[in-house]
Design an enzyme around this catalytic site. Structure first.
Site, PDB file in Angstrom:
ATOM      1  N   GLY A  28      -0.769  45.646  84.274  1.00 31.81           N
ATOM      2  CA  GLY A  28      -0.227  46.882  83.708  1.00 31.81           C
ATOM      3  C   GLY A  28      -0.240  48.021  84.696  1.00 31.81           C
ATOM      4  CG  ASN A  30       4.256  48.695  84.344  1.00 28.50           C
ATOM      5  OD1 ASN A  30       3.337  47.921  84.072  1.00 28.50           O
ATOM      6  ND2 ASN A  30       5.059  49.189  83.412  1.00 28.50           N
ATOM      7  N   GLY A  32       0.968  54.437  82.894  1.00 27.08           N
ATOM      8  CA  GLY A  32      -0.261  54.921  82.289  1.00 27.08           C
ATOM      9  C   GLY A  32      -1.444  54.898  83.232  1.00 27.08           C
ATOM     10  CB  ILE A  33      -5.049  54.269  82.567  1.00 24.82           C
ATOM     11  CG1 ILE A  33      -5.292  55.481  81.645  1.00 24.82           C
ATOM     12  CG2 ILE A  33      -6.298  53.987  83.388  1.00 24.82           C
ATOM     13  CD1 ILE A  33      -6.304  55.234  80.557  1.00 24.82           C
ATOM     14  N   GLY A  34      -3.078  52.377  84.285  1.00 21.55           N
ATOM     15  CA  GLY A  34      -2.930  51.332  85.292  1.00 21.55           C
ATOM     16  C   GLY A  34      -2.209  51.816  86.526  1.00 21.55           C
ATOM     17  CB  SER A 157     -10.311  51.489  74.278  1.00 21.84           C
ATOM     18  OG  SER A 157      -9.958  52.630  73.527  1.00 21.84           O
ATOM     19  CE1 TYR A 182      -4.914  49.264  72.565  1.00 23.39           C
ATOM     20  CE2 TYR A 182      -6.375  50.983  71.739  1.00 23.39           C
ATOM     21  CZ  TYR A 182      -5.732  50.353  72.791  1.00 23.39           C
ATOM     22  OH  TYR A 182      -5.921  50.808  74.077  1.00 23.39           O
TER      23      TYR A 182
END
Length: 317
Positions: A28, A30, A32-34, A157, A182
């Protein structure tokens, strides 16, 4: 597990140690946090691989990192965590004899019903966030074991702190509520990261497994990185009051980046933000009481192994 707490004053999030000749994979990476994990790791001289299901987004992130980090060694890898049958091919496509760290960051969050499933028939958040990373770790383990001191960093999270796993309904077939499902999928990831380290230690492996969480990371407090992240002045203004307790995704990346790079970090630790575990520089957090339940972790491991057909601590043939 080490009980010592390194001083946050010795770690400068803006002056990271060099990591030349090392290879890191960020799932991930690409968005957000990633994305910010990948950007920050790229500044150390390491080669960073952006694992992403959508290659056009990965290419955009690659370009954005190269704009910010001159000479960045960054490339992309097609990675679909919701398709278990594709993960061995993805690991092979890394094209390397070793891997120094993988950051299990990718995740999917659904806001509204109905419940969805992956192509393997698993609830999509549990199947992608937890089972996909569980299986991927198994396929990557030969590469991780070939590195001198590799790390598996699992991004949990803060939403998982108030959740508890229902081992009888891990797929949320009986009672599906998106936000809870989630949170439980992220909790499962965190259990996995800690149990992985226990099992690696038992086998004498040199690979360490560390868990991190970003605290409260909001888009409105995140700096722009066009076209990956675009923040208007109005968006920033509306979100500014939240900055008292929360932070942007660039800062949410700090605990994972430290977990990858800091030589004082030990396996089996949990890293998060300094201020109320919601914002600030990364620090060692006490493992949450429910995460210390090794019986739950072991049962989850067994179920995950059966669902994926992979045991991450047994190197696949």
């Amino acid at each position: 597990m080490s009980s010592s707490v390194p001083s946050t004053s010795l770690w400068d999030v803006h002056r990271l140690p060099r990591a030349d000749d090392r290879l890191f994979l960020v799932t991930g990476g690409n968005a957000g946090i990633g994305y910010f994990i990948a950007e920050q790791l790229s500044a150390t001289g390491a080669t960073v691989v952006l694992g992403s299901r959508r290659q056009e987004k990965a290419k955009a992130a690659q370009a954005a990192i190269r704009d910010r980090v001159p000479g960045a060694r960054v490339r992309t890898l097609r990675l679909d965590l919701a398709d278990l049958s594709s993960l061995r091919k993805a690991a092979d496509a890394l094209g390397s004899a070793h891997l120094d760290a993988v950051v299990h960051n990718a995740g999917i969050a659904l806001d509204d019903p109905p419940r969805r499933e992956t192509r393997d028939g698993h609830e999509v958040m549990f199947g992608t966030n937890h089972l996909g990373h569980f299986a991927l770790t198994g396929w990557l383990m030969p590469l991780l074991s070939a590195a001198p001191a590799a790390r598996v960093v699992t991004m949990g999270s803060f939403a998982a702190k108030s959740e508890r796993l229902d081992l009888g309904d891990l797929q949320s077939r009986q009672d599906y509520r998106p936000k809870r499902t989630y949170g439980r999928s992220k909790l499962a990831q965190m259990y996995f990261g800690l149990e992985l380290d226990r099992r690696l230690r038992a086998t004498g492996s040199t690979v360490k497994s560390v868990v991190a969480h970003p605290g409260g990371a909001l888009d409105s407090l995140t700096p722009s990185r066009p076209p990956v992240q675009v923040r208007s002045f109005g968006t920033w203004l509306r979100g500014a009051p939240a900055g008292v307790l929360l932070q942007g995704k660039h800062a949410g990346a700090w605990p994972a980046v430290r977990a990858v790079l800091d030589p004082t970090v030990h396996g089996g630790q949990l890293w998060g933000p300094r201020v109320f575990s919601l914002r600030g520089r990364p620090r060692l957090d006490p493992v949450w009481p429910h995460l210390a339940d090794t019986a739950v972790a072991a049962e989850l491991w067994g179920v995950s192994r059966d669902l994926t057909g992979i045991d991450p601590c047994s190197i696949p043939e």
